[in-house]
Design a protein around this motif. Structure first.
Motif, PDB file in Angstrom:
ATOM      1  N   LYS A 246     -37.802  25.608 -85.951  1.00 40.02           N
ATOM      2  CA  LYS A 246     -37.990  25.869 -87.273  1.00 40.02           C
ATOM      3  C   LYS A 246     -37.757  26.365 -87.985  1.00 40.02           C
ATOM      4  O   LYS A 246     -36.993  27.505 -88.348  1.00 40.02           O
ATOM      5  CB  LYS A 246     -39.625  26.340 -86.350  1.00 40.02           C
ATOM      6  CG  LYS A 246     -41.151  26.033 -87.233  1.00 40.02           C
ATOM      7  CD  LYS A 246     -42.228  27.013 -87.070  1.00 40.02           C
ATOM      8  CE  LYS A 246     -43.250  26.901 -88.147  1.00 40.02           C
ATOM      9  NZ  LYS A 246     -44.368  27.730 -87.211  1.00 40.02           N
ATOM     10  N   GLY A 247     -38.175  26.461 -89.253  1.00 42.05           N
ATOM     11  CA  GLY A 247     -37.308  26.832 -90.760  1.00 42.05           C
ATOM     12  C   GLY A 247     -36.486  26.554 -91.091  1.00 42.05           C
ATOM     13  O   GLY A 247     -35.543  27.237 -91.937  1.00 42.05           O
ATOM     14  N   LYS A 248     -35.504  25.967 -89.914  1.00 39.71           N
ATOM     15  CA  LYS A 248     -33.828  25.944 -90.165  1.00 39.71           C
ATOM     16  C   LYS A 248     -33.097  24.509 -91.246  1.00 39.71           C
ATOM     17  O   LYS A 248     -34.713  23.717 -90.784  1.00 39.71           O
ATOM     18  CB  LYS A 248     -32.923  26.286 -89.216  1.00 39.71           C
ATOM     19  CG  LYS A 248     -33.881  27.764 -89.011  1.00 39.71           C
ATOM     20  CD  LYS A 248     -32.951  28.237 -86.736  1.00 39.71           C
ATOM     21  CE  LYS A 248     -33.074  29.758 -87.078  1.00 39.71           C
ATOM     22  NZ  LYS A 248     -32.043  30.209 -85.612  1.00 39.71           N
ATOM     23  N   VAL A 249     -32.115  23.962 -90.761  1.00 44.85           N
ATOM     24  CA  VAL A 249     -32.045  22.780 -91.254  1.00 44.85           C
ATOM     25  C   VAL A 249     -32.119  21.856 -90.650  1.00 44.85           C
ATOM     26  O   VAL A 249     -32.696  20.223 -90.728  1.00 44.85           O
ATOM     27  CB  VAL A 249     -30.146  22.962 -91.870  1.00 44.85           C
ATOM     28  CG1 VAL A 249     -29.957  21.573 -92.386  1.00 44.85           C
ATOM     29  CG2 VAL A 249     -29.859  23.948 -92.276  1.00 44.85           C
ATOM     30  N   TYR A 250     -31.920  22.165 -89.683  1.00 41.45           N
ATOM     31  CA  TYR A 250     -31.390  20.816 -88.572  1.00 41.45           C
ATOM     32  C   TYR A 250     -33.188  21.225 -87.735  1.00 41.45           C
ATOM     33  O   TYR A 250     -33.818  21.962 -87.308  1.00 41.45           O
ATOM     34  CB  TYR A 250     -30.589  20.674 -87.779  1.00 41.45           C
ATOM     35  CG  TYR A 250     -29.504  20.632 -88.319  1.00 41.45           C
ATOM     36  CD1 TYR A 250     -29.331  19.066 -88.284  1.00 41.45           C
ATOM     37  CD2 TYR A 250     -29.001  20.853 -88.567  1.00 41.45           C
ATOM     38  CE1 TYR A 250     -28.303  18.464 -88.964  1.00 41.45           C
ATOM     39  CE2 TYR A 250     -27.332  20.671 -89.776  1.00 41.45           C
ATOM     40  CZ  TYR A 250     -27.028  19.133 -89.243  1.00 41.45           C
ATOM     41  OH  TYR A 250     -25.169  18.634 -89.821  1.00 41.45           O
ATOM     42  N   SER A 251     -33.666  19.987 -87.441  1.00 40.53           N
ATOM     43  CA  SER A 251     -34.580  19.837 -86.563  1.00 40.53           C
ATOM     44  C   SER A 251     -34.930  19.153 -85.398  1.00 40.53           C
ATOM     45  O   SER A 251     -33.985  18.011 -85.014  1.00 40.53           O
ATOM     46  CB  SER A 251     -36.414  19.481 -86.902  1.00 40.53           C
ATOM     47  OG  SER A 251     -35.651  17.756 -87.940  1.00 40.53           O
ATOM     48  N   ASN A 252     -35.784  19.039 -84.372  1.00 44.67           N
ATOM     49  CA  ASN A 252     -35.084  18.468 -82.604  1.00 44.67           C
ATOM     50  C   ASN A 252     -35.390  16.721 -83.827  1.00 44.67           C
ATOM     51  O   ASN A 252     -35.105  15.470 -82.793  1.00 44.67           O
ATOM     52  CB  ASN A 252     -36.106  18.312 -81.553  1.00 44.67           C
ATOM     53  CG  ASN A 252     -35.944  20.135 -81.260  1.00 44.67           C
ATOM     54  OD1 ASN A 252     -35.264  20.403 -81.714  1.00 44.67           O
ATOM     55  ND2 ASN A 252     -36.197  20.236 -79.780  1.00 44.67           N
ATOM     56  N   ASP A 253     -36.861  16.853 -83.981  1.00 47.26           N
ATOM     57  CA  ASP A 253     -36.618  14.973 -84.804  1.00 47.26           C
ATOM     58  C   ASP A 253     -35.485  14.518 -85.562  1.00 47.26           C
ATOM     59  O   ASP A 253     -35.111  13.407 -85.448  1.00 47.26           O
ATOM     60  CB  ASP A 253     -38.503  14.887 -85.842  1.00 47.26           C
ATOM     61  CG  ASP A 253     -38.833  15.158 -84.910  1.00 47.26           C
ATOM     62  OD1 ASP A 253     -39.452  14.779 -84.317  1.00 47.26           O
ATOM     63  OD2 ASP A 253     -40.288  15.796 -85.898  1.00 47.26           O
ATOM     64  N   ASP A 254     -34.757  15.382 -86.526  1.00 46.91           N
ATOM     65  CA  ASP A 254     -33.475  14.779 -86.987  1.00 46.91           C
ATOM     66  C   ASP A 254     -32.225  14.625 -86.139  1.00 46.91           C
ATOM     67  O   ASP A 254     -31.868  13.164 -85.928  1.00 46.91           O
ATOM     68  CB  ASP A 254     -33.158  15.752 -87.812  1.00 46.91           C
ATOM     69  CG  ASP A 254     -34.124  16.075 -89.140  1.00 46.91           C
ATOM     70  OD1 ASP A 254     -34.481  15.113 -89.614  1.00 46.91           O
ATOM     71  OD2 ASP A 254     -33.978  17.355 -89.457  1.00 46.91           O
ATOM     72  N   CYS A 255     -32.523  15.467 -85.017  1.00 51.36           N
ATOM     73  CA  CYS A 255     -31.416  15.260 -83.266  1.00 51.36           C
ATOM     74  C   CYS A 255     -32.001  13.997 -82.969  1.00 51.36           C
ATOM     75  O   CYS A 255     -30.499  13.142 -82.210  1.00 51.36           O
ATOM     76  CB  CYS A 255     -31.383  16.590 -82.956  1.00 51.36           C
ATOM     77  SG  CYS A 255     -30.659  17.607 -83.619  1.00 51.36           S
ATOM     78  N   ALA A 256     -33.403  13.269 -82.919  1.00 51.06           N
ATOM     79  CA  ALA A 256     -33.852  12.475 -82.208  1.00 51.06           C
ATOM     80  C   ALA A 256     -33.654  10.996 -83.031  1.00 51.06           C
ATOM     81  O   ALA A 256     -33.131  10.257 -82.238  1.00 51.06           O
ATOM     82  CB  ALA A 256     -34.805  12.968 -81.441  1.00 51.06           C
ATOM     83  N   CYS A 257     -34.153  11.742 -83.619  1.00 49.20           N
ATOM     84  CA  CYS A 257     -33.521   9.729 -84.880  1.00 49.20           C
ATOM     85  C   CYS A 257     -31.531   9.836 -84.159  1.00 49.20           C
ATOM     86  O   CYS A 257     -31.150   8.743 -84.686  1.00 49.20           O
ATOM     87  CB  CYS A 257     -33.672  10.300 -86.297  1.00 49.20           C
ATOM     88  SG  CYS A 257     -35.631  10.571 -86.472  1.00 49.20           S
ATOM     89  N   TYR A 258     -31.449  10.716 -84.926  1.00 47.11           N
ATOM     90  CA  TYR A 258     -29.407  10.545 -84.989  1.00 47.11           C
ATOM     91  C   TYR A 258     -29.253   9.482 -83.400  1.00 47.11           C
ATOM     92  O   TYR A 258     -28.054   8.439 -83.321  1.00 47.11           O
ATOM     93  CB  TYR A 258     -29.146  11.708 -84.816  1.00 47.11           C
ATOM     94  CG  TYR A 258     -27.462  11.036 -85.225  1.00 47.11           C
ATOM     95  CD1 TYR A 258     -26.315  10.736 -86.337  1.00 47.11           C
ATOM     96  CD2 TYR A 258     -26.206  11.316 -83.567  1.00 47.11           C
ATOM     97  CE1 TYR A 258     -25.126  10.221 -86.235  1.00 47.11           C
ATOM     98  CE2 TYR A 258     -25.428  10.998 -84.014  1.00 47.11           C
ATOM     99  CZ  TYR A 258     -24.685  10.892 -84.890  1.00 47.11           C
ATOM    100  OH  TYR A 258     -23.179  10.306 -84.721  1.00 47.11           O
ATOM    101  N   ILE A 259     -29.668   9.910 -81.883  1.00 45.30           N
ATOM    102  CA  ILE A 259     -29.174   9.461 -81.289  1.00 45.30           C
ATOM    103  C   ILE A 259     -29.848   8.497 -80.829  1.00 45.30           C
ATOM    104  O   ILE A 259     -29.056   7.340 -80.182  1.00 45.30           O
ATOM    105  CB  ILE A 259     -29.642  11.222 -80.014  1.00 45.30           C
ATOM    106  CG1 ILE A 259     -28.921  12.109 -80.577  1.00 45.30           C
ATOM    107  CG2 ILE A 259     -30.149  10.431 -78.759  1.00 45.30           C
ATOM    108  CD1 ILE A 259     -29.649  13.662 -79.536  1.00 45.30           C
TER     109      ILE A 259
END
Length: 317
Positions: A246-259
């Motif tokens: 939270k509040g950082k560059v990457y989120s779990n949603d970013d990672c999930a979309c890439y995967i």
């Protein structure tokens, strides 16, 4: 009437006659001729019979002649003034020369000496004032130069700070990418063919440079089958070193979309149904069949637990 022969007229008389002709006769004829059209013009513009034409003509002649004489006398006065000034200057020069040649006695020389001393004093005062003004100007120039130097130094320091900041950012980013690339080469070597490794790593490094990057092509060439747990752990290990949460560059949603785009065929259930996005957001979940585990950050927050980087980490400790 006696008419002088040309040989009996002196040069002075000829000059006087020429001057009389040029200053009286010719201008008079010109005035008489010029008055004719002017009187006709005035008569045509005045009411009929108010003033006879002859009177108008006479008045115009008188006016023009008076104007001519006034202009002539003005020029003569200017010429005489210049002549008088020139004569006075010549007399003054002659007087100075005669005075310089005349012997000066002691009593007569005293005023001259005093005057000379006064002139020297005045010259010294003027010289001192000029030197003072020059020093003031020089001080002002020095002050302006120092101020300009300070401004240039401040501007240079400001720009240097910007350059050093971005250079530091670039060096830090390069170091992170190099570290991640080394991790990928080591950890994925059992699962990706060597000739495909560059292409595989390049896509993951693009995601490491931009959290909004979404691949368009799924990766399907594996030496050994992987699971969704493995690729989730792989992406998590990379994202957490770049700032995940939270509040950082990457989120779990970013990672999930890439995967779900890059490893779509691996992210399916036993029945072949695609895993939900909420399931893929759980990046650290484990299973008994994991082949790639979550690589938790060390003290430096960057290095991975692989042989080449473990040695560096031990040296740093």
């Amino acid at each position: 009437m006696k008419i002088d022969s040309p040989s009996s007229i002196t040069s002075r008389e000829a000059s006087i006659r020429l001057e009389w002709i040029s200053t009286r006769i010719l201008p008079g004829v010109a005035v008489l001729l010029l008055s004719i059209p002017l009187s006709q013009w005035a008569d045509s513009n005045l009411p009929d019979g108010i003033v006879p034409v002859s009177i108008i003509y006479l008045m115009i002649v008188i006016i023009l002649w008076s104007m001519y004489m006034a202009v002539q006398y003005a020029f003569v006065g200017i010429a005489q003034t210049r002549k008088t000034k020139t004569h006075a200057c010549n007399n003054q020069t002659a007087t100075n020369e005669s005075t310089a040649q005349k012997p000066v006695f002691l009593l007569e020389a005293m005023p001259i000496i005093n005057e000379s001393e006064n002139i020297d004093t005045i010259c010294k005062v003027e010289t001192i004032e000029e030197i003072s003004e020059a020093e003031v100007v020089e001080d002002v120039c020095v002050a302006e130069t120092e101020e300009l130097t300070k401004e240039n130094h401040a501007s240079s320091t400001y720009q240097q700070g910007i350059d050093d900041f971005y250079q530091s950012q670039a060096e830090s980013q390069k170091k992170k990418l190099d570290t991640i690339h080394e991790y990928l080469l080591y950890i994925m070597s059992p699962f990706v063919y060597e000739e495909d490794m560059d292409e595989f790593c390049t896509d993951l490094l693009r995601f490491a440079m931009d959290h909004n990057y979404r691949p368009e092509v799924e990766w399907k060439r594996y030496k050994t089958k992987l699971s969704s747990f493995d690729v989730r752990h792989l992406v998590w290990s990379i994202a957490t070193r770049l700032g995940l949460g939270k509040g950082k560059v990457y989120s779990n949603d970013d990672c999930a979309c890439y995967i779900e785009r890059r490893f779509a065929s691996l992210c399916v259930t036993a029945s072949g149904e695609p895993l939900s996005h909420s399931t893929l957001r759980n990046l650290t979940v484990t299973s008994n069949s994991d082949q790639i585990h979550c690589d938790i950050q060390g003290e430096d927050g960057l290095l991975f637990h692989i042989p080449s980087q473990l040695g560096v980490e031990k040296d740093r400790r």
